[in-house]
Design an enzyme around this catalytic site. Structure first.
Site, PDB file in Angstrom:
ATOM      1  CG  ASN A   1      -0.728  -0.281   2.523  1.00 39.15           C
ATOM      2  OD1 ASN A   1       0.459  -0.870   2.741  1.00 39.15           O
ATOM      3  ND2 ASN A   1      -1.270   0.390   3.530  1.00 39.15           N
TER       4      ASN A   1
ATOM      5  CD  GLU B   1      -1.527   4.494   4.363  1.00 35.85           C
ATOM      6  OE1 GLU B   1      -1.586   5.318   5.279  1.00 35.85           O
ATOM      7  OE2 GLU B   1      -2.270   3.424   4.702  1.00 35.85           O
TER       8      GLU B   1
ATOM      9  CB  CYS C   1      -5.105  -1.712  -1.781  1.00 38.17           C
ATOM     10  SG  CYS C   1      -6.646  -0.969  -0.862  1.00 38.17           S
TER      11      CYS C   1
ATOM     12  CD  GLU D   1      -4.996  -6.272  -1.407  1.00 41.43           C
ATOM     13  OE1 GLU D   1      -4.565  -4.939  -1.279  1.00 41.43           O
ATOM     14  OE2 GLU D   1      -5.619  -6.681  -0.369  1.00 41.43           O
TER      15      GLU D   1
ATOM     16  CB  CYS E   1     -10.619  -3.188   0.412  1.00 36.78           C
ATOM     17  SG  CYS E   1     -10.030  -2.359  -1.146  1.00 36.78           S
TER      18      CYS E   1
ATOM     19  CB  CYS F   1      -8.400  -4.959  -3.706  1.00 33.70           C
ATOM     20  SG  CYS F   1      -7.380  -3.498  -3.498  1.00 33.70           S
TER      21      CYS F   1
HETATM   22  N1  THU Z   1      -5.532  -1.613   2.113  1.00 32.69           N
HETATM   23  C1  THU Z   1      -4.770  -2.507   1.409  1.00 32.69           C
HETATM   24  O1  THU Z   1      -3.657  -2.208   0.952  1.00 32.69           O
HETATM   25  N2  THU Z   1      -5.367  -3.524   0.828  1.00 32.69           N
HETATM   26  C2  THU Z   1      -6.567  -3.684   1.435  1.00 32.69           C
HETATM   27  O2  THU Z   1      -7.501  -4.584   0.759  1.00 32.69           O
HETATM   28  C3  THU Z   1      -7.496  -3.050   2.654  1.00 32.69           C
HETATM   29  C4  THU Z   1      -6.807  -1.763   2.860  1.00 32.69           C
HETATM   30  C5  THU Z   1      -4.653  -0.429   2.648  1.00 32.69           C
HETATM   31  C6  THU Z   1      -5.183   0.838   2.297  1.00 32.69           C
HETATM   32  C7  THU Z   1      -4.675   1.811   3.275  1.00 32.69           C
HETATM   33  O3  THU Z   1      -3.383   2.189   2.864  1.00 32.69           O
HETATM   34  C8  THU Z   1      -4.635   0.966   4.481  1.00 32.69           C
HETATM   35  O4  THU Z   1      -4.651  -0.562   4.229  1.00 32.69           O
HETATM   36  C9  THU Z   1      -5.884   1.195   5.512  1.00 32.69           C
HETATM   37  O5  THU Z   1      -6.939   1.138   5.139  1.00 32.69           O
END
Ligand code: THU
Length: 149
Positions: A51, A53, A62, A64, A101, A104
């Site tokens: 991820n 940010e 994310c 994935e 999520c 994704c």
């Molecule tokens: N996140 C992911 O990388 N993958 C997911 O499927 C769920 C959430 C990340 C996004 C964000 O940077 C952090 O987790 C909190 O939501």
């Protein structure tokens, strides 16, 4: 469901290790929730992502999608066979499997439909049980596809 990473088939445990390594490179200063994803192509190549940010929160991405979009960008037309996902909160134990999520899942479904073969998805927390889904179809019923356009 597998009891832990050591119960996985060797090739998938290796893939999970790649996801763990990617997780440790995550850029997640706002959520402190580090996620890594690794996928393997039919030719054996492994691609990982984490991820990323952003101070403007919705601009982040994310793990994935970082990984699968890289695969789509660099290896178009090469079938993806499996994806391993791991996530770790920095302030508490992450021992339950952490599923991808909804956004994704939709992105993974696009590639599964495009390649016409399923992508096996394995997800865990930082450690503990690993959940396996044979196809994204199990994780995203009634998915929206290009057929509706
Ligand atoms: N996140 C992911 O990388 N993958 C997911 O499927 C769920 C959430 C990340 C996004 C964000 O940077 C952090 O987790 C909190 O939501």
């Amino acid at each position: 469901m597998y009891d832990d990473q050591s119960s996985l088939p060797d090739a998938i445990s290796y893939l999970m290790n790649e996801a763990i390594a990617a997780r440790e490179r995550a850029y997640a200063p706002y959520s402190n929730f580090h996620v890594g994803a690794a996928l393997v192509l039919e030719n054996g190549k492994i691609i990982s992502g984490n991820n990323q940010e952003n101070a403007a929160y919705p601009s982040g991405l994310c793990a994935e999608r970082t990984a699968i979009y890289y695969a789509g960008a660099q290896h178009p037309g090469v079938t993806i066979t499996a994806m391993a996902i791991t996530a770790k909160a920095q302030d508490k134990p992450t021992t339950n499997p952490i599923p991808p999520c909804g956004a994704c899942r939709q992105a993974i479904a696009e590639y599964e439909i495009k390649q016409k073969t399923p992508i096996a998805i394995y997800f865990m927390g930082a450690s503990g049980q690993v959940f396996k889904s044979d196809s994204i179809e199990n994780l995203l019923p009634l998915l929206f596809t290009a057929d509706y356009l």
